[in-house]
Design a protein around this motif. Sequence first.
Motif, short mmCIF file in Angstrom:
data_model
loop_
_atom_site.label_atom_id
_atom_site.label_comp_id
_atom_site.label_asym_id
_atom_site.label_seq_id
_atom_site.Cartn_x
_atom_site.Cartn_y
_atom_site.Cartn_z
N THR A 25 0.82 -1.21 0.00
CA THR A 25 0.00 0.00 0.00
C THR A 25 0.86 1.27 0.00
OG1 THR A 25 -0.19 -0.12 2.41
CG2 THR A 25 -1.99 -1.07 1.10
N MET A 26 2.09 1.14 0.47
CA MET A 26 2.98 2.32 0.48
C MET A 26 3.33 2.78 -0.93
SD MET A 26 6.57 0.69 1.62
CE MET A 26 6.50 -1.08 1.71
N PHE A 27 3.12 1.91 -1.93
CA PHE A 27 3.42 2.28 -3.30
C PHE A 27 2.24 2.94 -3.99
CE2 PHE A 27 6.26 -1.43 -2.58
CZ PHE A 27 7.45 -0.76 -2.70
N GLY A 28 1.15 3.11 -3.29
CA GLY A 28 -0.03 3.72 -3.88
C GLY A 28 0.26 5.11 -4.42
N VAL A 29 -0.09 5.33 -5.65
CA VAL A 29 0.14 6.63 -6.29
C VAL A 29 -1.20 7.16 -6.76
CG1 VAL A 29 1.22 7.81 -8.24
CG2 VAL A 29 2.44 5.97 -7.08
N VAL A 30 -1.47 8.40 -6.45
CA VAL A 30 -2.69 9.04 -6.92
C VAL A 30 -2.29 10.12 -7.92
CG1 VAL A 30 -4.73 10.36 -6.27
CG2 VAL A 30 -3.85 8.59 -4.73
N GLU A 31 -2.71 9.94 -9.14
CA GLU A 31 -2.40 10.91 -10.19
C GLU A 31 -3.59 11.85 -10.36
OE1 GLU A 31 0.31 11.45 -11.83
OE2 GLU A 31 1.45 9.69 -11.26
N SER A 32 -3.33 13.14 -10.34
CA SER A 32 -4.42 14.10 -10.53
C SER A 32 -4.91 14.09 -11.98
CB SER A 32 -3.98 15.50 -10.11
OG SER A 32 -2.85 15.90 -10.86
N ASP A 33 -3.99 13.88 -12.92
CA ASP A 33 -4.36 13.79 -14.33
C ASP A 33 -3.62 12.61 -14.93
OD1 ASP A 33 -5.02 14.07 -16.98
OD2 ASP A 33 -4.49 16.19 -17.11
N ILE A 34 -4.20 11.43 -14.77
CA ILE A 34 -3.54 10.19 -15.17
C ILE A 34 -3.32 10.12 -16.68
CG2 ILE A 34 -5.60 8.75 -15.37
CD1 ILE A 34 -3.93 6.57 -13.86
N ALA A 35 -4.23 10.70 -17.46
CA ALA A 35 -4.08 10.69 -18.91
C ALA A 35 -2.88 11.53 -19.34
CB ALA A 35 -5.35 11.20 -19.59
N ALA A 36 -2.68 12.67 -18.71
CA ALA A 36 -1.53 13.52 -19.02
C ALA A 36 -0.23 12.82 -18.63
CB ALA A 36 -1.64 14.86 -18.31
N LYS A 37 -0.23 12.16 -17.47
CA LYS A 37 0.97 11.43 -17.01
C LYS A 37 1.28 10.30 -17.98
CE LYS A 37 4.19 10.34 -14.03
NZ LYS A 37 5.34 11.20 -13.79
N TYR A 38 0.26 9.54 -18.39
CA TYR A 38 0.47 8.44 -19.33
C TYR A 38 1.06 8.98 -20.64
CZ TYR A 38 -0.04 4.51 -22.38
OH TYR A 38 0.25 3.50 -23.27
N SER A 39 0.48 10.04 -21.16
CA SER A 39 0.95 10.61 -22.42
C SER A 39 2.40 11.07 -22.32
CB SER A 39 0.07 11.78 -22.84
OG SER A 39 -1.25 11.33 -23.09
N GLU A 40 2.74 11.70 -21.20
CA GLU A 40 4.12 12.18 -20.98
C GLU A 40 5.11 11.02 -20.96
OE1 GLU A 40 6.75 13.78 -17.22
OE2 GLU A 40 4.59 14.14 -17.19
N ILE A 41 4.79 9.98 -20.21
CA ILE A 41 5.69 8.84 -20.09
C ILE A 41 5.80 8.09 -21.41
CG2 ILE A 41 6.05 6.60 -18.97
CD1 ILE A 41 6.68 9.01 -17.16
N PHE A 42 4.66 7.84 -22.07
CA PHE A 42 4.68 7.07 -23.32
C PHE A 42 5.44 7.81 -24.41
CE2 PHE A 42 2.99 5.24 -27.23
CZ PHE A 42 3.22 3.91 -26.98
N THR A 43 5.27 9.11 -24.49
CA THR A 43 6.01 9.90 -25.47
C THR A 43 7.50 9.87 -25.15
OG1 THR A 43 4.09 11.34 -25.77
CG2 THR A 43 6.21 12.21 -26.49
N GLY A 44 7.82 9.89 -23.86
CA GLY A 44 9.22 9.85 -23.43
C GLY A 44 9.93 8.56 -23.77
N ILE A 45 9.19 7.46 -23.97
CA ILE A 45 9.83 6.19 -24.32
C ILE A 45 9.78 5.92 -25.83
CG2 ILE A 45 9.52 5.16 -22.04
CD1 ILE A 45 7.15 3.56 -23.17
N GLY A 46 9.44 6.95 -26.59
CA GLY A 46 9.51 6.83 -28.05
C GLY A 46 8.19 6.58 -28.74
N GLY A 47 7.08 6.59 -28.01
CA GLY A 47 5.78 6.37 -28.61
C GLY A 47 5.08 7.66 -28.98
N HIS A 48 3.92 7.52 -29.60
CA HIS A 48 3.10 8.66 -29.99
C HIS A 48 1.71 8.48 -29.38
CE1 HIS A 48 6.17 9.51 -32.99
NE2 HIS A 48 6.07 8.25 -33.38
#
Length: 195
Positions: A25-48
């Motif tokens: 449970t200590m690893f629980g992460v709450v993202e305020s804008d999960i779609a923006a976070k996903y897009s940022e990370i995915f773009t950072g690893i070479g995706g679109h």
Amino acid sequence: MNSRERILAAVKQNQPPLSMLPDITMFGVVESDIAAKYSEIFTGIGGHVIPISQLGEITDILPQHFDTTKRIVTTLAELGDTAELISEDSDPHSFDDVEVAIIKARLAVAENGAVWLTEDMMGQRIIPYICQHLAVVVSEGSLVATMHDAYVKIASEDYGFGGFIGGPSKTADIEQALVLGAHGPLSMTIFLIKA
């Protein structure tokens, strides 16, 4: 009883006791804008990431990003006019010339950009690995923050084959130079359907 059966019986008889899983449970992460976070990370690893409101938009977007004169396949019946529908009965070897494969993910993980694909979503196991360009439809509602969250969701699913795919194929083994499309798709695009 032959030697194989004796060995397997001995292994079965000498299993370690079951232990409780650790508290994560200590690893629980709450993202305020999960779609923006996903897009940022995915773009950072070479995706679109291409945000869309409905599946029909993909038909108009495809020619802007891919060579639509080549073979495009999909598992999504809604795109049957745009791409060839993948049949589970087809010979897997017949997909060696696929330019673009469009499939849907069960979920996607914001912390690393991975999508969770099961065989029933792929149509054929080989599809996301053999195509030149992989396009995956992800619903914003299926986004989870961490891999811990993803494993909680998939733990109760019944699937035969599944895998996490995180971006286009890549390697940096040779002279520490990043090469995309080393042993799989040259590119990976996420069509992110807004909630």
